[in-house]
Design a protein around this motif. Structure first.
Motif, short mmCIF file in Angstrom:
data_model
loop_
_atom_site.label_atom_id
_atom_site.label_comp_id
_atom_site.label_asym_id
_atom_site.label_seq_id
_atom_site.Cartn_x
_atom_site.Cartn_y
_atom_site.Cartn_z
N UNK A 1 0.82 -1.21 0.00
CA UNK A 1 0.00 0.00 0.00
C UNK A 1 0.86 1.26 0.00
N UNK A 2 0.45 2.25 -0.77
CA UNK A 2 1.20 3.51 -0.82
C UNK A 2 0.26 4.68 -1.08
N UNK A 3 0.61 5.82 -0.48
CA UNK A 3 -0.13 7.06 -0.76
C UNK A 3 0.59 7.88 -1.83
N UNK A 4 1.90 7.65 -1.94
CA UNK A 4 2.71 8.39 -2.94
C UNK A 4 3.71 7.42 -3.55
N UNK A 5 4.00 7.64 -4.84
CA UNK A 5 5.06 6.86 -5.49
C UNK A 5 6.14 7.83 -5.96
N UNK A 6 7.37 7.51 -5.62
CA UNK A 6 8.51 8.29 -6.11
C UNK A 6 9.23 7.44 -7.14
N UNK A 7 9.25 7.92 -8.37
CA UNK A 7 9.96 7.22 -9.44
C UNK A 7 11.37 7.79 -9.50
N UNK A 8 12.33 7.00 -9.03
CA UNK A 8 13.74 7.42 -9.10
C UNK A 8 14.38 6.58 -10.19
N UNK A 9 13.73 6.58 -11.35
CA UNK A 9 14.04 5.62 -12.40
C UNK A 9 14.97 6.16 -13.47
N UNK A 10 15.55 7.32 -13.25
CA UNK A 10 16.65 7.78 -14.09
C UNK A 10 16.25 8.46 -15.38
N UNK A 11 17.17 8.38 -16.33
CA UNK A 11 17.09 9.21 -17.54
C UNK A 11 17.42 8.41 -18.79
N UNK A 12 16.90 8.89 -19.91
CA UNK A 12 17.38 8.41 -21.21
C UNK A 12 18.66 9.22 -21.45
N UNK A 13 19.75 8.66 -20.95
CA UNK A 13 20.98 9.46 -20.78
C UNK A 13 21.71 9.71 -22.09
N UNK A 14 22.32 10.83 -22.16
CA UNK A 14 23.28 11.26 -23.20
C UNK A 14 22.65 11.51 -24.57
N UNK A 15 21.75 10.65 -25.01
CA UNK A 15 21.16 10.86 -26.33
C UNK A 15 19.70 11.31 -26.26
N UNK A 16 19.04 11.07 -25.11
CA UNK A 16 17.59 11.29 -25.00
C UNK A 16 17.16 12.68 -25.42
N UNK A 17 17.74 13.71 -24.80
CA UNK A 17 17.31 15.09 -25.08
C UNK A 17 17.68 15.49 -26.50
N UNK A 18 18.82 15.01 -26.98
CA UNK A 18 19.24 15.37 -28.34
C UNK A 18 18.27 14.80 -29.36
N UNK A 19 17.89 13.55 -29.19
CA UNK A 19 17.03 12.91 -30.18
C UNK A 19 15.60 13.46 -30.12
N UNK A 20 15.23 13.98 -28.96
CA UNK A 20 13.88 14.55 -28.85
C UNK A 20 13.77 15.91 -29.52
N UNK A 21 14.90 16.54 -29.81
CA UNK A 21 14.86 17.92 -30.32
C UNK A 21 14.56 18.00 -31.82
N UNK A 22 14.40 16.85 -32.48
CA UNK A 22 14.00 16.86 -33.90
C UNK A 22 15.06 17.42 -34.81
N UNK A 23 16.29 16.93 -34.68
CA UNK A 23 17.40 17.48 -35.47
C UNK A 23 17.50 16.77 -36.81
N UNK A 24 17.55 17.57 -37.89
CA UNK A 24 17.75 17.01 -39.24
C UNK A 24 18.89 17.74 -39.92
N UNK A 25 19.84 16.97 -40.44
CA UNK A 25 21.02 17.56 -41.06
C UNK A 25 20.94 17.55 -42.58
N UNK A 26 22.07 17.34 -43.21
CA UNK A 26 22.12 17.33 -44.68
C UNK A 26 21.13 16.33 -45.26
N UNK A 27 20.56 16.66 -46.40
CA UNK A 27 19.59 15.81 -47.12
C UNK A 27 18.45 15.38 -46.22
N UNK A 28 18.15 16.16 -45.21
CA UNK A 28 17.02 15.84 -44.33
C UNK A 28 17.25 14.67 -43.39
N UNK A 29 18.51 14.23 -43.29
CA UNK A 29 18.80 13.06 -42.43
C UNK A 29 18.50 13.38 -40.97
#
Ligand code: FAD
Ligand code: NAP
Length: 563
Positions: A388-416
Motif C-alpha cells: 500500500x502507498x499514498x505516494x510513489x517516487x519514481x527514481x528511475x533515471x534518464x534516457x541518458x546522453x542521447x535522449x534530449x538530443x534525439x527529442x529535439x527533432x534534429x535534421x542535417x544534410x539531405x534531411x537526415x
C-alpha cells in the motif's frame, strides 16, 4: 554566501506570453543549464547575436528540475563550480562540502544575473525542430511557441541527464495517490508527513532521497532491482580554512584538475591494488571510506581495469554494508554483486544503508518478486503482496546522453534525422560534432568524457573549444565546419577500443544504454580521461581542425569564383 535571487522581473516577463520570434541570428543555444549559460556568455564575448531556448521556467538545468529531497552534488562544491571567472570563484561562498540543490540553483541564478544572461534566454520554450537549410547554410530552429530562428550555428546544451525516464509499469496511470519523478520534482516541494511512500529505483537519486523521505514519511517501501555501491559523503559545513586554502591557490588547482582523469583534483594512488600487501590495501580503503566521496575509487590506479583489484574494493564496500545494516537478510539483499564497483555510476550518500535499520523502511527485492503492476492503492509484486502507498517516487533515471538530443527533432544534410543516423548508437567526432550536421555543436556529447567527469570541467572545456572554433572560422571567412566521416569512424573505433580495455562494459548501466528497453548497447562516454582528451582536442584545433571539413560559404565561394 551570496543570497542573490533570480531577477524576478525578467522571470515574470517571460511567464507572461510573448510573441513568437522570427529572426536570423548568429547562433542558437538550446538549454540554459551550466552549459547553455556559459556558452551564451562566451558567444556574446565574440559579439555574436545569440538566442537561448530553455524548456524550464528558469536557469540551472539539472538543478532546476531535480528538486527531490536530499539532492546535492557529489563532486565537492569547491570544484563543482565554474572556473572561467576569477571574481566569480572568489566571491561565491559555498556553505557545505557538497552543496544541496537549492544552493546550486541559487548559484546558477547568481551567474545568470551577474553576467546579465537572461535577456537573451527565452524560458518555457521547447525546441521541437532543428533543420539544416542546405541552400542558405543555416539552421532553422523551431519551438513549441512558434519561434522560427535561422542561425549560422546551433549549440545543443541539452544535458546528458535531462530526459527523465518513466518506467513501463502496468497500471502506473491508475494509481490513486501522487506520483513524482525525481527529475521533475514539484517546485513547491512535497510534504510526506504521515504518508506511505513507495520509492522505485536505487540509483544515485534514490540513494540521496530515501534517507530524507524516511525521516518524514510514515513508511517507505524501497523497490530495488539492482543494488548499488555507495560511499558515504561525510558531508559537512564548509570549513573556512579549507575554503581559504582553495581560494589562495584556485587558478593552479583548477588547471591541475583539468589534467586529471575525471577532472577532479584528488589524491590518486598510483599503485595497483594487487601490488600492495592486504593490510596496506585495507588501510587505504578504510581511510578513503572515512574521508568519504568518490575519491574512494582513486584508492588504486587500476580499479577500473583489473578485475581482481576491483573485486577487493567491491568486497570492502560489501563488508561495510554488512556491518551497517543490522538485519542480515536485508544486508544481503543490499549487496551489489553482479557488476564491478564503479562500472555503474558510483553513488555517494548520507546514511543510505543506515536508513534500512529504521522501523519505517522496508526493502523489496524486485529481482526476487518483480513488480507486476501499480494498482490504485499501491504496488503489487509477483508474490501477490500489495504494498500500500499514498505516494510513489519514481527514481528511475534518464534516457541518458542521447535522449534530449534525439527529442529535439534534429535534421542535417539531405534531411537526415539524427535519430536515424544514430539508430545503432551515437556516432560523433570527439563528442563535439557529428558528420552530416555542419555547424551543430554538442556540449558534453556522447564520445566525450562528460558524465565520467566533473561535468563543470567538461562543460567549460567544450564551450571554450567551440568558442575558439567559431572565432577561428570567422577570422578566416569560413562558413561551415563539419566532422568528416573518416575522422568520426576513427574516433568511434578509438572510443570503443578504450572502453573495452576497462571493466565498464560489463555492467548493464545507463552508460551503455542498458536502462532503456531497445536502446542500442554502446558505451557512450569517452573513457580515455579528461586530461588526455583535452590535449587531443587542442591538438586537433592547432592542426587547423584536423578531421573537420571547413568550407567558405556560398557568398564567399561566388566571389572567389569571380576572382
Ligand atoms: P542540464 O543541466 O541538464 O541542462 C540542460 C537544459 O536543456 C535543461 O534545463 C533542459 O530543460 C534544456 N533542454 C533540453 N532539451 C531542450 C529542448 N529541446 N528545448 C529547450 N530546452 C531543452 N555532475 C557532476 O559533475 N557532479 C555532480 O555532483 C552531479 N550531480 C548530479 C545530480 C543529479 C540529480 C543529476 C541528474 C545530475 C548530476 N550531475 C552531476 C550531472 C549534471 O547533469 C551536470 O553536472 C550539469 O548540471 C549538466 O549541465 P548541462 O547544462 O550540460 O545540462
Ligand atoms: P539511475 O542511476 O539510472 O537509477 C535508476 C534506478 O531505477 C535504478 O536503480 C534502476 O534499476 C531503477 N529502475 C528503473 N526502471 C525500473 C523499473 N521498471 N522497475 C524497477 N526499478 C527500475 O538514475 P538516477 O538515480 O536518477 O541517477 C542518474 C545519474 O544522475 C547518476 O548516475 C548520476 O550521474 C547523476 N546523479 C548524481 C547524483 C549525485 O550524487 N550527485 C544524484 C543523482 C543523480 P536498474 O539499475 O536495475 O536499472
Amino acid at each position: 554566501m551570496s543570497e542573490m535571487q533570480p531577477n524576478a522581473e525578467a522571470v515574470a516577463n517571460d511567464r507572461h506570453g510573448r510573441d513568437p520570434e522570427t529572426a536570423t541570428l548568429d547562433a542558437v543555444v538550446v538549454g540554459a543549464g551550466f552549459a547553455g549559460l556559459y556558452m551564451l556568455h562566451r558567444l556574446r564575448g565574440l559579439d555574436l547575436s545569440v538566442r537561448v531556448f530553455e524548456a524550464g521556467e528558469g536557469v540551472g538545468g539539472t538543478w532546476y528540475w531535480n528538486r527531490y529531497p536530499g539532492a546535492r552534488c557529489d563532486v565537492e562544491s569547491m570544484q563543482y563550480s565554474y572556473s572561467f571567472s576569477e571574481e566569480l570563484q572568489r566571491e561565491w561562498r559555498w556553505s557545505e562540502r557538497f552543496s544541496g540543490q537549492p544552493e546550486i540553483l541559487r548559484y546558477a541564478n547568481h551567474v545568470a544575473d551577474r553576467f546579465d544572461l537572461r535577456r537573451d534566454i527565452r524560458f518555457e520554450t521547447r525546441v521541437t525542430a532543428v533543420t539544416w537549410d542546405e541552400t542558405a547554410e543555416l539552421w532553422t530552429v523551431e519551438t513549441d511557441r512558434g519561434d522560427r530562428i535561422a542561425a549560422r550555428f546551433c549549440v545543443m546544451a541539452t544535458g546528458c541527464l535531462s530526459a527523465a525516464r518513466m518506467p513501463d509499469i502496468p497500471g502506473l496511470a491508475s494509481f490513486g495517490g501522487d506520483t513524482y519523478h525525481t527529475g521533475h520534482w514539484p517546485h513547491e516541494g512535497v510534504d510526506f508527513t504521515g504518508r506511505r511512500v513507495a520509492v522505485i529505483g536505487t540509483g544515485s537519486s534514490a540513494i540521496q532521497a530515501i534517507p530524507v523521505i524516511a525521516e518524514q514519511a510514515a513508511h517507505v517501501t524501497v523497490f530495488q532491482r539492482t543494488p548499488n555501491f555507495s560511499i558515504p559523503s561525510r558531508n559537512k559545513p564548509m570549513d573556512d580554512e579549507y575554503e581559504a586554502l582553495w581560494k589562495s591557490d584556485y587558478t593552479a588547482r583548477r588547471l591541475k584538475a583539468r589534467t586529471m582523469r575525471n577532472g577532479i583534483l584528488y589524491d590518486l594512488n598510483p599503485k595497483g591494488a594487487m601490488d600492495v600487501p592486504e593490510e596496506e590495501r585495507r588501510r587505504e580503503y578504510e581511510s578513503r571510506w572515512l574521508a568519504g566521496g568518490t575519491a574512494f575509487m582513486a584508492a588504486f590506479s587500476n580499479l577500473a581495469t583489473c578485475a581482481d583489484s576491483n573485486q577487493t574494493a567491491a568486497e570492502f564496500v560489501r563488508a561495510q554494508i554488512r556491518s551497517i545494516v543490522r538485519d542480515p537478510a536485508v544486508a544481503e539483499a543490499l549487496l551489489p554483486r553482479d557488476y564491478p564497483i564503479g562500472t555503474k555510476r558510483i553513488c555517494v550518500d548520507s546514511d543510505y544503508f543506515e536508513t534500512f535499520n529504521r522501523d519505517n523502511v522496508t526493502l523489496v527485492d524486485v529481482r526476487k518478486t518483480p513488480i507486476e503492476a501499480v494498482t490504485p492503492t499501491g504496488v503489487r509484486t509477483s508474490d501477490g503482496s500489495d504494498h500500500g502507498a499514498d505516494s510513489i517516487v519514481l527514481a528511475t533515471g534518464f534516457d541518458a546522453m542521447t535522449g534530449a538530443l534525439l527529442k529535439a527533432g534534429i535534421r542535417g544534410r539531405s534531411g537526415l534525422a539524427l535519430a536515424d543516423k544514430w539508430e545503432a548508437g551515437p556516432r560523433t567526432y570527439l563528442g563535439l560534432m557529428t558528420a552530416g550536421f555542419p555547424n551543430l555543436f554538442l556540449i558534453t556529447g556522447p564520445g566525450s568524457p562528460s558524465v565520467l567527469s566533473n561535468m563543470m570541467v567538461s562543460i567549460e572545456q567544450h564551450v571554450d573549444w567551440v568558442t575558439d572554433c567559431v572565432a577561428h572560422m570567422r577570422a578566416r571567412g569560413v562558413q561551415t565546419i563539419e566532422a568528416t566521416e573518416e575522422a568520426e569512424d576513427a574516433w568511434v573505433a578509438h572510443a570503443n577500443e578504450v572502453a573495452f580495455r576497462t571493466l565498464y562494459p560489463q555492467a548493464n548501466s545507463w552508460y551503455m544504454g542498458a536502462n532503456i528497453p531497445g536502446k542500442p548497447r554502446v558505451f557512450m562516454p569517452y573513457i580515455g580521461g579528461v586530461g588526455v582528451y583535452r590535449e587531443k582536442c587542442d591538438e586537433i584545433a592547432a592542426k587547423g581542425y584536423e578531421g573537420f571539413r571547413l568550407s567558405a560559404g556560398p557568398a564567399l565561394r561566388t566571389s572567389e569564383a569571380a576572382e
